[in-house]
Design an enzyme around this catalytic site. Structure first.
Site, short mmCIF file in Angstrom:
data_model
loop_
_atom_site.label_atom_id
_atom_site.label_comp_id
_atom_site.label_asym_id
_atom_site.label_seq_id
_atom_site.Cartn_x
_atom_site.Cartn_y
_atom_site.Cartn_z
N ASN A 29 0.97 -0.95 0.10
CA ASN A 29 -0.01 0.22 -0.09
C ASN A 29 1.05 1.50 -0.11
O ASN A 29 1.49 1.46 1.11
CB ASN A 29 -0.85 0.05 1.28
CG ASN A 29 -1.61 1.29 1.27
OD1 ASN A 29 -1.84 1.97 0.43
ND2 ASN A 29 -2.45 1.36 2.45
N LYS B 66 -0.04 4.50 -0.39
CA LYS B 66 -0.52 5.52 0.41
C LYS B 66 -0.20 6.63 -0.55
O LYS B 66 -0.21 6.53 -1.68
CB LYS B 66 0.05 5.68 1.87
CG LYS B 66 -0.19 4.37 2.60
CD LYS B 66 0.03 4.48 4.14
CE LYS B 66 -0.06 3.06 4.74
NZ LYS B 66 0.07 3.05 6.23
N HIS C 245 -9.53 0.91 4.69
CA HIS C 245 -8.14 1.28 5.44
C HIS C 245 -8.46 2.13 6.75
O HIS C 245 -9.03 3.09 6.45
CB HIS C 245 -7.10 1.83 4.46
CG HIS C 245 -5.63 1.74 4.98
ND1 HIS C 245 -5.36 2.64 5.89
CD2 HIS C 245 -4.80 0.97 4.92
CE1 HIS C 245 -4.09 2.25 6.48
NE2 HIS C 245 -3.70 1.24 5.75
N GLU D 209 -6.77 4.38 7.67
CA GLU D 209 -6.54 5.91 7.49
C GLU D 209 -7.76 6.66 6.89
O GLU D 209 -8.23 7.95 6.98
CB GLU D 209 -5.31 6.07 6.50
CG GLU D 209 -4.12 5.78 7.51
CD GLU D 209 -3.01 5.46 6.85
OE1 GLU D 209 -2.65 5.46 5.56
OE2 GLU D 209 -2.08 4.79 7.55
N GLU E 15 -5.25 -4.99 10.41
CA GLU E 15 -4.20 -4.04 10.56
C GLU E 15 -4.68 -3.27 11.96
O GLU E 15 -5.31 -2.58 12.13
CB GLU E 15 -4.31 -3.12 9.34
CG GLU E 15 -4.28 -3.58 8.04
CD GLU E 15 -3.18 -2.57 7.29
OE1 GLU E 15 -2.24 -2.66 6.87
OE2 GLU E 15 -4.09 -1.28 6.90
N GLY F 291 2.76 2.20 10.70
CA GLY F 291 3.67 3.33 10.46
C GLY F 291 4.56 3.51 12.02
O GLY F 291 5.10 4.62 11.92
N SER G 196 3.65 -2.47 10.29
CA SER G 196 5.12 -2.42 10.48
C SER G 196 5.62 -3.92 9.97
O SER G 196 6.87 -4.47 10.53
CB SER G 196 5.72 -2.02 11.92
OG SER G 196 5.32 -0.83 11.98
P1 13P Z 1 3.20 0.15 7.56
O1 13P Z 1 3.81 -1.14 6.96
O2 13P Z 1 3.76 1.33 7.11
O3 13P Z 1 3.13 0.02 8.95
O4 13P Z 1 1.67 0.57 6.92
C1 13P Z 1 0.94 -0.63 6.98
C2 13P Z 1 -0.42 -0.09 6.43
O5 13P Z 1 -1.18 0.50 6.77
C3 13P Z 1 -0.67 -0.88 5.29
O6 13P Z 1 -2.08 -0.67 4.56
#
Ligand code: 13P
Length: 251
Positions: A9, A11, A94, A96, A166, A172, A212
């Site tokens: 992803n 983003k 997601h 976010e 997740e 992150g 992560s």
């Molecule tokens: P990270 O791997 O940067 O923690 O992000 C995970 C994520 O949100 C994937 O959709």
């Protein structure tokens, strides 16, 4: 058996030129036939990236779409548009999107239904905040998220859905859920699927872990019984992604 999958992803990262530069570095290193690999990229970049990834083992996905067919929804992208652009995967719900754009479980359900209607594969996300975990309501919350997300989805369709667990506190942050923590929730998700549908159906649905994931921890996480791969943010933007995909070769 379920085929493993690693979905990157990106983003809101990578312009078109940055994307193409990065793909030049990584694309030929991803050649593991045992794993489905997809990059979910910014929608503006999709067409160029499709061209770039022709004849490679990497598919292209989107990070979001709207649940309506078409109409006055400024700034949105429809399932039909994605389908015509030959996009196969779309991330839905997601954390976010939930946190910054007000998506709730009902919207996540509508989007999952709409993706399936158009033959797209939804990667539907669930997961708890740190506060939820500390309150001891992780399992209860994720069970509800899964149930609502899959409302009105038939047995035949649910096997086309990919679920991604997740935990928000692991996204992150560099703090990965332990393999035991991730497996506990993914196992529970499979249990919910058995309750809603049946064991045969539940055994077919792929469940990814995200938060992560990197080249070092992928092997342990993806080796858990109910974890069928990963949804990877930061590490999907770097050459390290190759190690996530080839996790079996890892230490
Ligand atoms: P990270 O791997 O940067 O923690 O992000 C995970 C994520 O949100 C994937 O959709």
């Amino acid at each position: 058996m379920r085929k493993k999958m690693v979905a990157g992803n990106w983003k809101m990262n990578n312009t078109i030129s940055e994307s193409l530069q990065y793909l030049d570095v990584i694309k030929d290193k991803i050649n593991n036939n045992d794993i489905d690999v997809v990059f979910c990229v910014p929608s503006l970049n999709i067409m160029k990236i499709q061209d770039k990834l022709e004849n490679t083992k990497i598919s292209v996905g989107c990070q979001n779409m709207h649940f309506e067919e078409s109409g006055a929804f400024t700034g949105e992208i429809s399932a039909k548009m994605l389908k015509e652009a030959k996009v196969q995967y779309v991330i839905v719900g997601h954390s976010e999107r939930r946190q910054y754009f007000g998506e709730n479980d009902e919207i996540v359900n509508k989007k999952t239904v709409q993706a399936l209607k158009h033959g797209l594969t939804p990667i539907t996300c669930v997961g708890e905040t740190l506060e939820n975990r500390e309150q001891g309501i992780t399992i209860e919350l994720v069970r509800t998220q899964v149930k609502v997300a899959l409302n009105n989805i038939s047995k035949d369709d649910v096997v086309k859905v990919i679920l991604a667990y997740e935990p928000i506190w692991a996204i992150g942050t560099g703090v990965t859920a332990t393999s035991a923590q991730a497996e506990e929730v993914c196992k529970e998700i499979r249990k919910v699927l058995t309750e809603i549908y049946d064991k045969e159906t539940s055994d077919k649905v792929r469940i990814l872990y995200g938060g992560s994931v990197n080249g070092k921890n992928a092997k342990e996480l993806f080796s858990m019984e109910n974890i069928d791969g990963g949804l990877v943010g930061g590490a999907s933007l770097k050459p390290e992604f190759e190690q996530v995909v080839n996790y079996l070769e890892g230490k």
